[in-house]
Design a protein around this motif. Structure first.
Motif, mmCIF file in Angstrom:
data_model
loop_
_atom_site.group_PDB
_atom_site.id
_atom_site.type_symbol
_atom_site.label_atom_id
_atom_site.label_comp_id
_atom_site.label_asym_id
_atom_site.label_seq_id
_atom_site.Cartn_x
_atom_site.Cartn_y
_atom_site.Cartn_z
ATOM 1 N N GLY A 124 79.743 43.095 52.054
ATOM 2 C CA GLY A 124 80.067 44.241 51.409
ATOM 3 C C GLY A 124 81.133 44.832 50.980
ATOM 4 N N SER A 130 81.588 40.826 62.655
ATOM 5 C CA SER A 130 80.419 41.600 62.585
ATOM 6 C C SER A 130 79.876 42.080 63.481
ATOM 7 C CB SER A 130 80.503 42.463 61.068
ATOM 8 O OG SER A 130 79.404 41.100 60.262
ATOM 9 N N GLY A 136 84.811 44.852 54.190
ATOM 10 C CA GLY A 136 85.826 43.866 54.216
ATOM 11 C C GLY A 136 86.264 43.058 53.735
ATOM 12 N N PHE A 137 85.568 43.460 52.165
ATOM 13 C CA PHE A 137 85.809 42.272 50.940
ATOM 14 C C PHE A 137 87.088 42.910 50.326
ATOM 15 C CE2 PHE A 137 86.220 41.439 46.509
ATOM 16 C CZ PHE A 137 85.122 40.192 46.301
ATOM 17 N N ILE A 190 88.240 38.517 45.737
ATOM 18 C CA ILE A 190 88.596 37.041 44.666
ATOM 19 C C ILE A 190 86.936 37.831 44.353
ATOM 20 C CG2 ILE A 190 88.194 35.253 44.067
ATOM 21 C CD1 ILE A 190 90.216 34.475 46.333
ATOM 22 N N TYR A 216 92.429 32.068 52.374
ATOM 23 C CA TYR A 216 92.498 32.759 51.838
ATOM 24 C C TYR A 216 91.704 33.598 53.293
ATOM 25 C CZ TYR A 216 88.697 36.841 49.825
ATOM 26 O OH TYR A 216 88.457 37.976 49.446
ATOM 27 N N LEU A 262 81.205 37.650 44.269
ATOM 28 C CA LEU A 262 80.108 36.994 43.582
ATOM 29 C C LEU A 262 79.055 36.357 43.734
ATOM 30 C CD1 LEU A 262 83.164 35.751 42.434
ATOM 31 C CD2 LEU A 262 81.831 33.456 42.650
ATOM 32 N N TRP A 322 74.475 38.235 58.100
ATOM 33 C CA TRP A 322 74.241 37.388 57.410
ATOM 34 C C TRP A 322 73.597 36.468 57.825
ATOM 35 C CZ3 TRP A 322 77.287 33.859 54.823
ATOM 36 C CH2 TRP A 322 76.552 33.551 53.395
ATOM 37 N N ASN A 331 89.600 35.901 54.126
ATOM 38 C CA ASN A 331 88.010 36.427 53.479
ATOM 39 C C ASN A 331 87.563 35.093 53.858
ATOM 40 O OD1 ASN A 331 88.259 38.721 54.242
ATOM 41 N ND2 ASN A 331 87.877 39.024 52.166
ATOM 42 N N VAL A 334 87.886 51.933 57.917
ATOM 43 C CA VAL A 334 87.601 52.550 56.963
ATOM 44 C C VAL A 334 87.353 53.333 56.832
ATOM 45 C CG1 VAL A 334 88.954 52.487 54.503
ATOM 46 C CG2 VAL A 334 89.856 50.858 55.956
ATOM 47 N N GLY A 366 80.422 46.152 57.616
ATOM 48 C CA GLY A 366 80.227 46.654 56.547
ATOM 49 C C GLY A 366 79.141 46.256 56.210
ATOM 50 N N GLY A 367 79.581 45.108 55.178
ATOM 51 C CA GLY A 367 77.971 44.985 53.831
ATOM 52 C C GLY A 367 77.175 43.809 55.446
ATOM 53 N N LYS A 368 77.926 43.334 56.375
ATOM 54 C CA LYS A 368 77.552 42.322 57.747
ATOM 55 C C LYS A 368 77.589 40.776 56.814
ATOM 56 C CE LYS A 368 73.359 42.919 57.278
ATOM 57 N NZ LYS A 368 71.155 43.585 58.030
ATOM 58 N N HIS A 369 78.669 40.433 55.900
ATOM 59 C CA HIS A 369 78.784 39.234 55.596
ATOM 60 C C HIS A 369 80.239 38.320 56.029
ATOM 61 C CE1 HIS A 369 75.539 39.915 52.719
ATOM 62 N NE2 HIS A 369 76.151 39.198 51.630
ATOM 63 N N SER A 370 80.785 38.931 57.333
ATOM 64 C CA SER A 370 82.034 38.171 57.822
ATOM 65 C C SER A 370 80.935 36.700 58.158
ATOM 66 C CB SER A 370 82.264 38.602 59.169
ATOM 67 O OG SER A 370 82.592 37.719 60.164
HETATM 68 C C1 LIG Z 1 77.571 35.223 50.182
HETATM 69 C C2 LIG Z 1 78.665 35.615 50.264
HETATM 70 C C3 LIG Z 1 79.928 35.776 49.232
HETATM 71 C C4 LIG Z 1 80.789 35.739 49.426
HETATM 72 N N1 LIG Z 1 81.447 36.032 48.111
HETATM 73 C C5 LIG Z 1 83.149 36.534 47.932
HETATM 74 C C6 LIG Z 1 84.023 36.817 46.268
HETATM 75 O O1 LIG Z 1 83.084 36.020 45.935
HETATM 76 N N2 LIG Z 1 85.152 37.075 47.192
HETATM 77 C C7 LIG Z 1 85.292 37.091 47.664
HETATM 78 O O2 LIG Z 1 87.000 37.437 47.945
HETATM 79 N N3 LIG Z 1 84.795 37.121 48.556
HETATM 80 C C8 LIG Z 1 83.838 36.864 48.993
HETATM 81 N N4 LIG Z 1 82.520 36.808 50.108
HETATM 82 C C9 LIG Z 1 83.470 36.543 51.956
HETATM 83 C C10 LIG Z 1 83.696 38.625 52.067
HETATM 84 O O3 LIG Z 1 84.999 39.289 51.710
HETATM 85 C C11 LIG Z 1 83.961 38.394 53.189
HETATM 86 O O4 LIG Z 1 82.668 37.419 54.317
HETATM 87 C C12 LIG Z 1 84.012 39.915 54.056
HETATM 88 O O5 LIG Z 1 85.113 40.095 55.038
HETATM 89 C C13 LIG Z 1 82.579 40.459 53.744
HETATM 90 O O6 LIG Z 1 83.284 41.850 53.703
HETATM 91 P P1 LIG Z 1 81.564 42.660 54.408
HETATM 92 O O7 LIG Z 1 81.865 43.958 54.822
HETATM 93 O O8 LIG Z 1 80.660 42.399 53.806
HETATM 94 O O9 LIG Z 1 81.550 41.944 55.734
HETATM 95 P P2 LIG Z 1 81.340 42.785 56.880
HETATM 96 O O10 LIG Z 1 80.920 41.711 58.537
HETATM 97 O O11 LIG Z 1 81.004 43.670 57.465
HETATM 98 O O12 LIG Z 1 82.420 42.663 57.364
HETATM 99 C C14 LIG Z 1 83.435 41.652 57.948
HETATM 100 C C15 LIG Z 1 85.352 42.089 58.619
HETATM 101 O O13 LIG Z 1 85.792 43.207 57.695
HETATM 102 C C16 LIG Z 1 86.368 44.754 58.668
HETATM 103 N N5 LIG Z 1 85.774 45.243 58.127
HETATM 104 C C17 LIG Z 1 84.653 45.736 57.982
HETATM 105 N N6 LIG Z 1 83.848 47.011 57.814
HETATM 106 C C18 LIG Z 1 85.237 47.344 58.461
HETATM 107 C C19 LIG Z 1 85.985 48.849 58.196
HETATM 108 N N7 LIG Z 1 85.546 50.045 57.266
HETATM 109 N N8 LIG Z 1 86.573 49.607 58.330
HETATM 110 C C20 LIG Z 1 87.494 48.437 59.167
HETATM 111 N N9 LIG Z 1 87.557 46.937 59.127
HETATM 112 C C21 LIG Z 1 86.516 46.295 58.144
HETATM 113 C C22 LIG Z 1 85.961 44.091 59.773
HETATM 114 O O14 LIG Z 1 87.274 42.845 60.599
HETATM 115 C C23 LIG Z 1 84.792 42.791 59.979
HETATM 116 O O15 LIG Z 1 84.966 41.789 60.976
HETATM 117 C C24 LIG Z 1 81.740 36.084 50.563
HETATM 118 C C25 LIG Z 1 81.065 36.130 51.609
HETATM 119 C C26 LIG Z 1 79.644 35.753 51.619
HETATM 120 C C27 LIG Z 1 78.815 35.977 53.384
#
Ligand SMILES: Cc1cc2nc3c(=O)[nH]c(=O)nc-3n(C[C@H](O)[C@H](O)[C@H](O)COP(=O)(O)OP(=O)(O)OC[C@H]3O[C@@H](n4cnc5c(N)ncnc54)[C@H](O)[C@@H]3O)c2cc1C
Length: 469
Positions: free
Chosen positions: A145, A89, A148-149, A155, A423, A140, A42, A425, A206, A80-84
């Protein structure tokens, strides 16, 4: 050595072929046509070139990928959702364990629970649970994903009534660094379960999450009210007092922004500074409309979009503004309070923002989040009344460094009101000290867990808890 400097010997073709043969999912290498699409995350600020991307079809693929990474001593990025935001990620040269093909969600409407695989995003999760009028605290932006969230805390709009996402986690299935498959819950591997609720991806991959659900909607009172940017101080002062009596059902934030060219804003305001109060009331619509009425009583809004809205529509309302590929940098911290000096600092910096995509969020916490005992989960701090998140964004690399410097400047200027913690994340790649500060006195317990479940730090592309050895 930082995690980004790790290099390794080239992988043998034979070992790659053997890995590919054993997978149910897809193995993608730089030679594949879909490599560029598969490696993108992302946040466009992180352009990395992994050696291998394993698109896992199920738990067996995850186990194989972890085993391969360990035996080949590869740097591992879990996705997971690649929003790091810091780009954890993806990785140069290493292996990406991509769970995005794992999209299963099973809702048990009677028990009000859902089991979701780790590739699910909030859009998919909400769609499945809302079919039964149920939900749990989610993001939000619906493309984020669940994985990671949840692992960082979570939140979202339901948190003041129902707690953080991790507070609604009942259990999780985990593949650990040594290849074991463990179930973690209050009754089974309870120490690991504690660490998964806020400790991020430090303890394993996970593969699925079991959540507690709550009746929500399907229609809720929700939405933003926009005021002119030059009224930001007035709006923030009002907000600071008003949230003191906010019911748990109501979760809100203030956003200092520049009006995007969006159809819901009058054209003459496009490109001009605005301040928005955005909220969701998770109770009945009439109750919610009553609770949110004071938000429009400030008078003369630029746009008032508050009203009854399907919960799923609210969850994806700002998705178009948060598409992938832009360059993003977050700088955040818990606010101990919001005094007049802090408000003046926020307003002053809003006036000098360097990019129209940049936003300043002040989010009200408290409620059910603060009522969970501090040591019940690994989540850092539950006591702060507000969270500041400075969201610096540019469409491309142009102007990005300037936006980052501006965000850091604002964060520095807010120091008197910040608690020092944050926080995880919303952390960027800010180093060990900031991770320690985020976890505070829980850090030592997290290190003990890391020693037990990942003593070689195989999973270190994250807000890293370093093992003691
Ligand atoms: C546009 C945007 C909006 C957001 N809004 C919010 C919000 O409203 N509230 C909030 O709390 N946060 C928010 N976030 C932050 C978000 O919680 C983190 O970016 C979170 O890590 C995203 O999870 P992901 O699975 O999409 O990301 P990914 O990039 O896939 O993973 C992030 C990290 O999580 C770990 N991870 C992912 N999957 C696994 C797994 N299956 N097992 C073990 N570890 C794993 C890894 O360390 C990885 O680097 C937001 C981020 C963005 C970019």
């Amino acid at each position: 050595m930082t995690t980004e400097q790790v290099t390794h010997a080239p992988l043998a073709d034979g070992s790659i072929a053997e890995l590919a043969q054993g997978l149910r999912g897809e193995l993608i290498t730089p030679a594949d046509d879909n490599y560029d699409e598969a490696r993108a995350i992302w946040n466009g600020a992180h352009d990395r070139r992994p050696a291998l991307i394993v698109r896992c079809a199920g738990v067996a693929d995850v186990m194989r990928a972890v085993e391969f990474a360990r035996s080949e001593e590869l740097l591992v990025a879990v996705r997971g959702g690649k929003h790091s935001i810091p780009g954890f990620s993806t990785v140069d040269d290493g292996i990406v364990i991509d769970l995005s093909p794992m999209q299963g969600v099973r809702v048990d409407p009677g028990a009000r629970t859902a089991v979701a695989q780790a590739g699910v995003t909030w859009s998919g999760f909400d769609q499945e649970t809302q079919a039964f009028g149920l939900a749990t605290t989610g993001g939000l932006v619906s493309t984020t994903g669940i994985a990671g969230f949840t692992l960082g805390g979570g939140i979202g709009w339901l948190m003041r009534k129902h707690g953080l996402t991790c507070d609604n986690l009942i259990s999780a299935d985990v593949v650990t660094a040594d290849g074991r498959f463990l179930h973690a819950s209050e009754d089974e591997n309870a120490d690991l379960f504690w660490g998964l609720r806020g400790g991020g991806g430090n303890f394993g991959v996970v593969t699925s999450f079991e959540y507690r659900l709550h009746p929500v909607g399907p229609t809720v009172a929700a939405g933003p009210v926009f005021y002119p940017g030059d009224r930001a101080a007035e709006v923030l002062r009002f907000y600071r007092e008003w949230v003191k009596d906010a019911p748990d059902e109501l979760t809100t934030l203030v956003n200092l922004l520049t009006a995007p060219p969006a159809p819901f804003l009058p054209e003459e305001w496009h490109g001009k500074p605005l301040v928005a109060i955005i909220g969701v009331h998770s109770g009945s619509v009439p109750e919610g409309e009553r609770a949110m009425a004071p938000l429009r009583e400030l008078g003369d809004p630029v746009a008032d979009l508050m009203g009854p809205l399907p919960y799923v529509a609210m969850q994806s309302l700002i998705d178009p503004l948060y598409g992938s590929g832009a360059h993003n940098y977050f700088k955040s911290g818990w606010l101990g309070g919001l005094d007049d000096a802090a408000i003046d600092t926020l307003v002053r910096h809003h006036d000098t923002v360097t990019s129209p995509m940049t936003e300043i969020h002040v989010q009200h916490i408290g409620g059910a989040v603060a009522r969970v005992p501090a040591d019940a989960t690994a989540f850092g701090d539950r006591s702060a009344p507000f969270l500041l998140n400075i969201v610096a964004r540019t469409p491309t690399a142009e102007g990005y460094d300037e936006a980052v410097a501006w965000a850091q400047g604002l964060h520095g200027a807010m120091a008197p009101s910040l608690t020092g913690g944050t926080y995880v994340n919303f952390l960027s790649n800010e180093g060990d000290e900031r991770v320690r500060a985020a976890y505070g006195d829980k850090y030592d317990r997290l290190v003990a867990l890391k020693d037990e479940y990942d003593p070689t730090n195989l999973f270190r592309l994250n807000q890293n808890i370093m093992p003691s050895s």
